[in-house]
Design an enzyme around this catalytic site. Structure first.
Site, short mmCIF file in Angstrom:
data_model
loop_
_atom_site.label_atom_id
_atom_site.label_comp_id
_atom_site.label_asym_id
_atom_site.label_seq_id
_atom_site.Cartn_x
_atom_site.Cartn_y
_atom_site.Cartn_z
N LYS A 80 0.84 -1.19 0.00
CA LYS A 80 0.00 0.00 0.00
C LYS A 80 0.88 1.25 0.00
O LYS A 80 1.91 1.28 0.67
CB LYS A 80 -0.91 -0.02 1.24
CG LYS A 80 -1.98 1.07 1.24
CD LYS A 80 -2.86 0.97 2.48
CE LYS A 80 -3.99 1.99 2.47
NZ LYS A 80 -4.82 1.92 3.68
N SER A 155 -9.70 1.79 2.69
CA SER A 155 -8.86 2.59 1.81
C SER A 155 -7.80 1.78 1.06
O SER A 155 -7.27 2.25 0.07
CB SER A 155 -8.15 3.67 2.64
OG SER A 155 -7.26 3.08 3.57
N SER A 179 -9.87 -0.36 6.88
CA SER A 179 -9.26 -0.18 5.56
C SER A 179 -8.61 -1.41 4.95
O SER A 179 -8.33 -1.44 3.76
CB SER A 179 -8.24 0.95 5.60
OG SER A 179 -8.91 2.18 5.60
#
Lengths: 480, 481, 98
Positions: A80, A155, A179
């Site tokens: 990420k 996210s 997330s």
């Protein structure tokens, strides 16, 4: 023959270690897949193909020379883009950090490299991890591989979508209020939020420090346990890191869940949760019962305050964490001097941050400002205590708590973008684990109208192995 | 009493714990002076995204040491808080500090410092002691308000500070200065902070006059500047009030170059630091046992040392206050004593000429070119009547400039006292011959005798032994008659 | 009970200023409206009885996590400045102060 890119991490490392395939041919196959789907998915912000291939050749060389290789030798990883990678830009999907190159690696990245993992690139996300759909990205939304018109969740949407589309074997995300679990649920992969303090946050670009953890994504439970085993464990660089012994979660992974007591909180199946989702998860619970577990419905009354509590804490912390982006040391800055520094800072921050980030910073600033601190922030911390106590009480009766991960199915891109509060509501079932600090996993639990549903299992502090056991058992049922 | 005479001054003293090797939250060297800009930084002190602070254990220990010396109460449990405000010297735009409200607990609360002002003992109450990080150093091109832009050096960012907050009970700039001297001496005796290092001790002051509002003056970067800054601010406020204008509650910046205070913030920018607990640092808990352990490391402090000076060396309390106002001075004094110097004589020399000349050369005691050894030798030379006390003053002046020992100065400049009878006789003869009129008057006028002796002194560059000169002059005058 | 007072555009501008974020003219109205909706929702926790409840600052019961006072290598000046847009002679460059 199965395509190489679709192999699980365990399969990949086994095949590479016994020289059935080379790391290079595997990584090459993965990049071919990435090139095929990336245009429509937008799961990555940055790809590091040449360094990935170089690393793969190094692994192959080690093996040819009979040297020891790490547990993740040749296994591909998508990281990420809020986890720092030395020399590789780390943007948080923000214009603010569009060209930010960290001079250091996050602890988790160091641990992956030590185990000879191959980092493919950095994945798309909601800007600064603020969102539940990966639409708030400066680089455009990530699309759901199951339905390109729908969101991948957020996210950490890029990481989940990348796995679901076989763009990587493993991925890392971060989970502040869901997330990791939300996109895992929306993209039908396994995603875990570890116990607070189990995985080092050093190098994770902070959104809300007291809530978040880096978490593993995998295509199956075993891989998830494998990845956690590599990244977890005490880190001297993180002062909030728990002082627990490093564990190998794959070692005693069984599907024996006989005697396990499951609590099913009514609040997880109540108002705002879609009928189809409720049905799928209940079906899941029943199949666990068939495997020898027992369940009981119960109530977590303070759950109804969890979402407001979570957002108040997260936004407050974020307003402070993101204050450092003023354009002086790093980050977006106008080249020409403004009238004075105040003007310069506020102009850099207006242009560098997208609307959701600005919204949360301003709301968080409000919650901490003179006269409101007690009413909002401190109050939220007190309610957090109440929620925590309620969960602790529940864990005296149940080994795990189970409910849906997301109250809804993946929605259309753009559907909720104009109504921030309706988007916040999607996090209602994931935020409690972050407030309490306990671990929670999302496991694929069926597909409705071609859209995935995720089942969330929550365990007490450091109960990760219990989560894996349930997940492993459940996976067996689903596969059948 | 003059109008607007009553002044209340409170101080926030920021003291770098210079005894620490590394910064408060990272391993970068805290010894930043004279280093290339931005050469002592890392992801933590540069506030890079993803970095996390790690608390320096010894910083906590030294803070406890200070707290014990100031008789503060150490908190069993204390927390770090973030103080949120934007400023170009802030790597993160918040400062990791401590707080006493909103659930915050500083490392220590309360305490008292006694010091002497106008021969009276005054006590100032300490409100709290906090640990916090130093911001970066800003470099202006000229003065702060005309510099076209600002340069930032983060080497200082993250250095450990302790903040000592007093009640607003100081009444004058002079009191503030004496109080700060006392604090400085205590910190030096504790060996936690070297006050001689530039910028190691700084303070903010809040000043209010009767009927006036509270004004905060920031950026007083050395204790020398305190008196000046406070005096300026008091005069400014007095003038406003005298003109029946009101004093605005605000923060002002002390501009060392222009020696004025400048208003820093506009009205819309009222203080709103949005304090909240630092999520990345877990609480500090301090046991009674640990406090006892730290207590054992506390050395003799200025007050105790002063009491001992009175007892051991029979010095008056005024001398003691001066001598213990600086650790280096007290050390200097005691080294002189160890070398056999007479306490009162050493004290007199130190308090007067020594300190005056040092001040004039802008040196501190540690950098004095005169050593205890050479000072004691000088005093011996006076005792042995090799030079007079008066000559010794000028010898000391040269010693302080050149670092030469007293004997070398005396030889080089021919300052040895003339004690030879023959030599003095020759001088007296010359003077009488050159001043026949005065010699005549000397029979009736005692003043003329003094004049003639004065001429001998002048002729001998003050080296002639006064007793002997007197004796010989009287004898010769009788003969002249 | 605490009075429900909605935030005006001026209030939002002031808070945005505290956060050093200049607002775009066109979004001021939308933000104000969204903030009021969200804050209204947050106010739900007003009613929770938290008398005598300790706030949770940290979920793990850790204390006294330290590093020793040991000097470690710093970054090179070049590395330190690599991400800065404006720099001069080894310094970071910021705007005028007053």
């Amino acid at each position: 023959m199965t395509e190489l890119f679709s192999l699980s991490a365990r399969e990949v490392s086994d095949k590479i270690k016994c020289s059935e395939i080379s790391a290079e041919e595997y990584v090459t196959s993965v990049f071919l897949k990435i090139k095929e789907v990336e245009d429509s998915l937008n799961a990555f912000v940055t790809l590091t193909e040449s360094s990935a291939l170089k690393k793969a050749r190094e692994v192959d060389k080690k093996l040819r020379n009979g040297e020891d290789v790490g547990r993740l030798a040749g296994v591909t990883l998508a990281i990420k883009d809020n986890i720092c990678t030395e020399g590789v830009r780390t943007t948080c999907a923000s214009k603010m950090l569009e060209s930010f190159i960290p001079p250091y690696n996050a602890t988790v990245v160091e641990r992956l490299l030590k185990e000879d993992a191959i980092i493919l690139g950095k994945t798309n996300m909601d800007e600064f991890a603020m969102g539940s759909s990966s639409e708030n990205s400066y680089f455009g939304p990530t699309r759901n591989p199951f339905d390109l018109s729908r969101v991948a969740g957020g996210s950490s949407g890029g990481s989940a979508a990348a796995l679901a589309a076989n763009e990587s074997a493993l991925a890392l995300g971060s989970d502040t209020g869901g997330s990791v679990r939300c996109p895992a649920s929306f993209c039908s992969v396994v995603g875990l939020k570890p116990t607070y303090g189990l995985v080092s946050r050093y190098g994770l670009i902070a959104y809300a420090n007291s809530l978040e953890q880096i978490g593993p994504f995998a295509k199956d439970v075993y891989d998830c346990a494998l990845l956690l085993s590599v990244i977890a464990g005490h880190d001297v660089k993180d002062g909030t890191s728990a002082n627990v012994r490093k564990e190998d979660y794959t070692k005693d992974l069984t599907d024996d869940i006989r005697g396990m007591k499951i609590g099913a909180p009514r609040e997880f199946f109540g108002k705002g949760v879609e009928e189809d989702v409720v049905k799928s998860v209940w079906k899941g619970i029943y199949s666990l019962e068939d495997l020898g577990a027992s369940y009981e419905e119960f109530s977590l009354p303070s759950m109804k305050h969890a979402l407001a509590t979570y957002y108040l804490i997260a936004m407050s912390e974020a307003s402070s964490n993101l204050a450092r982006y003023d354009g002086v040391r790093y980050g977006y800055s106008e080249k020409i001097d403004a009238k004075d520094w105040n003007k310069m800072f506020s102009s850099n921050r207006r242009i560098g941050f997208g609307p959701e980030v600005r919204r949360r910073i301003i709301l968080g600033t409000y919650a901490l400002s003179a006269g409101y601190y007690d009413k909002y922030y401190l109050k939220a911390l007190q309610v957090r205590t109440l929620i925590k106590e309620e969960f602790e009480k529940a864990f005296k009766k149940y080994h795990v708590i189970i409910g849906p991960t997301m109250p809804i199915l993946p929605f259309k891109i753009g559907e909720k973008i104009d109504n921030p509060l309706s988007l916040y509501m999607c996090d209602a079932l994931t935020v409690p684990a972050n407030l309490v600090g306990c671990p929670a996993i999302s496991i694929p639990c069926g597909v409705i109208h071609n859209l995935p549903v995720g089942m969330q299992v929550i365990a007490p502090f450091f109960g990760e192995s219990c989560l894996f056991r349930i997940g492993y058992a459940f996976e067996g049922v689903v596969k059948k | 009493m003059k109008r607007f005479d009553k002044v209340n001054i409170g101080l926030e003293i920021h003291c770098q714990l210079t005894a620490l090797k590394s910064k408060l939250f990272c391993g970068c060297s805290a010894n930043y002076r004279g280093r290339d800009p931005n050469s002592l930084v890392c992801p933590v002190c540069l506030g890079l995204p993803g970095s996390l602070p790690l608390l320096n254990k010894r910083a906590v220990k030294l803070a406890i040491k200070v707290a014990l010396a100031l008789k503060s109460k150490i908190s069993e449990r204390s927390l770090f808080f973030r103080k949120n405000y934007y400023y170009p010297d802030m790597p993160k735009n918040f400062q990791i500090s401590q707080y006493n409200k909103s659930g915050g607990i500083p490392i220590a609360v309360g305490g008292v410092i006694g010091f002497r002002v106008d021969n009276e003992k005054k006590f100032v109450e300490i409100l709290r002691i906090q640990i916090e990080e130093d911001p970066a150093r800003l470099i202006y091109l000229g003065s702060i308000d005309t510099s076209p832009y600002t340069l930032v050096d983060y080497n200082r960012a993250g250095v450990t500070l302790i903040e000592i907050v007093t009640k607003p009970v100081l009444r004058s700039p002079l009191e503030a200065k004496l109080f700060l001297q006392k604090i400085r001496s205590i910190l030096e005796h504790l060996e936690v902070s070297d006050g001689n290092l530039e910028g190691a001790l700084r303070c903010d002051a809040n000043i209010s006059l009767a009927r006036g509002k509270r004004v905060e003056v920031k950026n007083i970067s050395s204790f020398k500047e305190v008196e000046r800054a406070l005096q300026f601010e008091i005069t400014r406020q007095r003038n406003l009030l005298a003109q029946r204008r009101s004093v605005t509650m605000e923060t002002r910046h002390w501009d060392e170059v222009k020696r004025v205070t400048i208003s820093l913030r506009s009205k819309e920018e009222e203080h709103d630091y949005r304090y909240f607990p630092e999520p990345d640092i877990v609480p500090i808990t301090i046991s009674k046992e640990y406090i006892d352990e730290v207590k054992k490391t506390i050395p003799e402090l200025p007050d105790e040392r002063g009491d001992r000076f009175i007892k051991e060396y029979c010095l008056p309390s005024y001398d003691v206050e001066v001598l213990t106002s600086e650790k280096a001075l007290a050390d200097f004094f005691e080294r002189c004593i160890a070398l056999g110097g007479d306490a009162k004589k050493v004290s007199n020399w130190l308090m007067t000429d020594f300190l005056r000349w040092l001040h004039e050369e802008d040196l501190d005691v540690a950098h004095s070119r005169v050593t205890p050894q050479t000072l004691v030798e000088l005093i011996y030379l006076i005792d042995d009547k090799i030079i007079s006390g008066k000559i010794a003053k000028s010898v000391l002046r040269t010693m302080m400039k050149t670092g030469k020992p007293a004997r070398a100065v005396i030889e080089a400049e021919g300052l040895r006292r003339i004690a030879s009878k023959r030599e003095i006789e020759r001088l007296v003869d010359t003077v009488i011959k050159e001043n026949p009129r005065a010699a005549q008057d000397a029979f009736t006028d005692e003043k003329a005798v003094h004049f003639l002796i004065g001429q001998v002194m002048k002729l001998s560059d003050r080296r002639a032994d006064p007793t002997l000169t007197n004796k010989i002059m009287n004898k010769k005058l009788k003969m002249f008659k | 009970m605490f009075m429900k007072k909605s935030l005006s555009e001026e209030d939002i501008e002031h808070i945005a200023w505290l956060a050093r974020i200049e607002l775009f003219e066109k979004e001021k109205q939308v933000f104000t409206q969204q903030f009021n909706t969200i804050i209204d929702y947050f106010r739900a926790i007003d009613g929770v009885n938290t008398n005598g409840v300790e706030p949770t600052f940290h979920v793990l019961n850790l204390s006294n996590v330290y590093r020793e006072d040991i000097v470690e290598d710093s970054m090179s000046v070049k590395k330190a400045l690599i991400n800065a847009t404006r720099k001069e002679r080894g310094y970071f460059k910021a705007s005028k102060i007053v």
